[in-house]
Write a protein that holds these residues in place. Sequence first.
Motif, short mmCIF file in Angstrom:
data_model
loop_
_atom_site.label_atom_id
_atom_site.label_comp_id
_atom_site.label_asym_id
_atom_site.label_seq_id
_atom_site.Cartn_x
_atom_site.Cartn_y
_atom_site.Cartn_z
N ARG A 296 39.88 49.65 33.57
CA ARG A 296 39.66 50.86 34.63
C ARG A 296 39.57 50.02 35.97
NH1 ARG A 296 37.51 52.66 29.91
NH2 ARG A 296 38.17 54.69 29.38
N PHE A 297 39.91 50.79 36.82
CA PHE A 297 39.58 50.14 38.23
C PHE A 297 39.31 51.23 39.22
CE2 PHE A 297 44.34 50.75 38.34
CZ PHE A 297 44.51 51.26 39.52
N ALA A 298 38.71 51.06 40.43
CA ALA A 298 38.64 51.95 41.30
C ALA A 298 38.82 51.79 42.83
CB ALA A 298 36.87 52.37 41.39
N VAL A 299 39.36 52.43 43.67
CA VAL A 299 39.41 52.09 45.14
C VAL A 299 38.39 52.86 45.89
CG1 VAL A 299 40.85 52.43 47.16
CG2 VAL A 299 41.76 51.90 44.93
N ARG A 329 29.74 41.27 55.39
CA ARG A 329 28.80 41.93 54.55
C ARG A 329 29.52 42.62 53.29
NH1 ARG A 329 24.12 44.65 58.42
NH2 ARG A 329 23.15 42.62 58.97
N LEU A 330 30.62 43.21 53.46
CA LEU A 330 31.29 43.82 52.68
C LEU A 330 31.78 42.97 51.34
CD1 LEU A 330 33.98 46.25 54.60
CD2 LEU A 330 31.84 47.05 53.37
N GLU A 331 32.18 41.67 51.85
CA GLU A 331 32.42 40.75 50.81
C GLU A 331 31.03 40.43 49.80
OE1 GLU A 331 36.28 38.07 52.06
OE2 GLU A 331 34.34 37.98 53.37
N SER A 332 30.02 40.52 50.46
CA SER A 332 28.82 40.09 49.77
C SER A 332 28.46 41.10 48.59
CB SER A 332 27.64 39.84 50.74
OG SER A 332 27.30 41.08 51.30
N CYS A 333 29.04 42.15 48.71
CA CYS A 333 28.53 43.23 47.82
C CYS A 333 29.59 43.51 46.64
CB CYS A 333 28.72 44.68 48.60
SG CYS A 333 27.63 44.89 50.14
N VAL A 334 30.34 42.70 46.48
CA VAL A 334 31.59 42.86 45.54
C VAL A 334 31.50 41.59 44.83
CG1 VAL A 334 32.76 44.61 46.72
CG2 VAL A 334 33.45 42.31 46.75
N ARG A 335 32.16 41.46 43.37
CA ARG A 335 32.47 40.36 42.73
C ARG A 335 33.50 39.51 43.42
NH1 ARG A 335 33.57 43.55 37.51
NH2 ARG A 335 34.63 44.71 38.98
N SER A 336 33.69 38.25 42.93
CA SER A 336 34.85 37.29 43.47
C SER A 336 36.01 37.70 43.12
CB SER A 336 34.57 35.94 42.67
OG SER A 336 34.51 35.97 41.37
N ASP A 338 37.30 41.05 42.80
CA ASP A 338 37.43 42.27 43.56
C ASP A 338 37.95 41.94 44.81
OD1 ASP A 338 36.24 43.59 41.49
OD2 ASP A 338 34.19 43.51 42.71
N THR A 339 38.62 42.94 45.53
CA THR A 339 39.22 42.60 46.91
C THR A 339 38.75 43.58 48.06
OG1 THR A 339 41.37 41.92 45.63
CG2 THR A 339 41.53 42.61 47.98
N ASP A 354 38.48 46.12 36.69
CA ASP A 354 37.77 45.99 35.38
C ASP A 354 36.37 46.57 35.49
OD1 ASP A 354 37.86 45.55 32.81
OD2 ASP A 354 37.74 43.10 33.01
N ILE A 355 36.26 47.94 35.86
CA ILE A 355 35.04 48.53 35.88
C ILE A 355 34.65 49.38 34.47
CG2 ILE A 355 34.51 48.47 38.18
CD1 ILE A 355 35.44 51.49 38.18
N ARG A 356 33.65 49.92 33.99
CA ARG A 356 33.25 50.77 32.81
C ARG A 356 33.68 52.04 33.21
NH1 ARG A 356 27.36 48.87 32.05
NH2 ARG A 356 27.19 48.94 34.25
#
Length: 432
Positions: A296-299, A329-336, A338-339, A354-356
């Motif tokens: 699963r993924f989200a936008v 700041r946005l990049e700091s909020c997500v995993r490596s 993610d985009t 790959d989220i739940r």
Amino acid sequence: MVSRKILVVEDEAALALNIKNSLQVLGHNVLEITNSPQEAIKKVAEKYPDLVLFDIRLSGEINGIQVANIIQDDFHIPVLCIIEYSQYLELHNKHLDESFAYLLKPFAEKDLHLAVEMALKQYQIHKRLQEETAKKAAIINSMGCGVIVTFTNGQIQMMNPMAEKLTGWMQHEAFGKDLAEVVNLVDKDMDEVIDNLATQAMQTGEIVNLPENCTLISKDGKEIPIGDKIAPIRDNTGNITGAVLVFQDITQRKQSEVQLLRNAFYDGLTTLPNRILFLDRLKQAIERSKRRSDYRFAVLFLDLDGFQGINDRFGHGMGDDFLVAIAHRLESCVRSGDTVGRFGGDEFAVLLEDIRDVNDAINVAKRIQDTLGLPLNLNGHQIFTTASIGITLNAGSYDEPENLLRDADHAMFRAKQQGKARYGVFNKANNC
């Protein structure tokens, strides 16, 4: 027959006189007779004859062969060496210099006539070959790319200055060494050392192109991306006599390719992926979800609240700095994995892979809201901002990435209408 100016160097007076008389009968002009090798050099410099008849057994401070070399190489005047047969055999066993013409004692007048003509013609041929060789060498040495010529065994015969510069090897050091030892090549795509390409080109008889990502490891360990090819060398009968490697430093080309790639797929201001690259990664996520039922993924689609006011108040320069800071700041909020992408202006998008479930996406949205809510210090000014965020969860019903972005945009717009600084999850049943 053309009359030639000839200098005779011979210590046997009777033989010297006979040679002079014979040459004059043949129509040549004997400028002088001398019996000293050192005096011969002096006379050559003074009178500049067309030919020197030289008894190379004459002794002096330097031997006859050395004097003959000086006359022929430094003054560019052909030399006809007069020599005993036994002495000729001795010199022949010592790799006789083929650039000289020889007249064996004793000789008849017709032998002298023939030897003079042959000496002049041989020298002209030798001179033309030297000129052609020098011309070719000048062309090769002036080339902006490296050139290395090998023997048929794959060992180095010559290399031009550019090849010396790129490899770090001087020609005298590299001579006779295996090409692969001097030109240490690595295929970066395969992470493999490349064998002697000269051998390959000669075995196949075909031109061999260097691999796309070919890197030269120079003598001092420097890595240089290079390109071009190696080809077999053939003589007039088609026989392979060696190979020639032509190569050049393509660092600037590689850098240009990287820059073009970056311009095509990354935002010039924030260096985040642009819309094209984001959509490509989103397309890959859709394809991945079709292969994996548990994937699963989200936008998330973001629009900054009040950005135009920041531009109006502080100017576009400050606005650009502000967008760069927001991107970090946005990049700091997500995993490596993610985009985070920028679509232009104050619009950003986030692909969470790959989220739940939707709660993971909501938690990231909240984290972004909290992070953006912190004051931002730029050029002595403290700036506050918020963002409206729309969320779309892939439920296996999307085939096109644009549709996911469209629905996330709808959810974002709905959130902004409700008072900004909010997030909203797209509900397909309500189309919002």
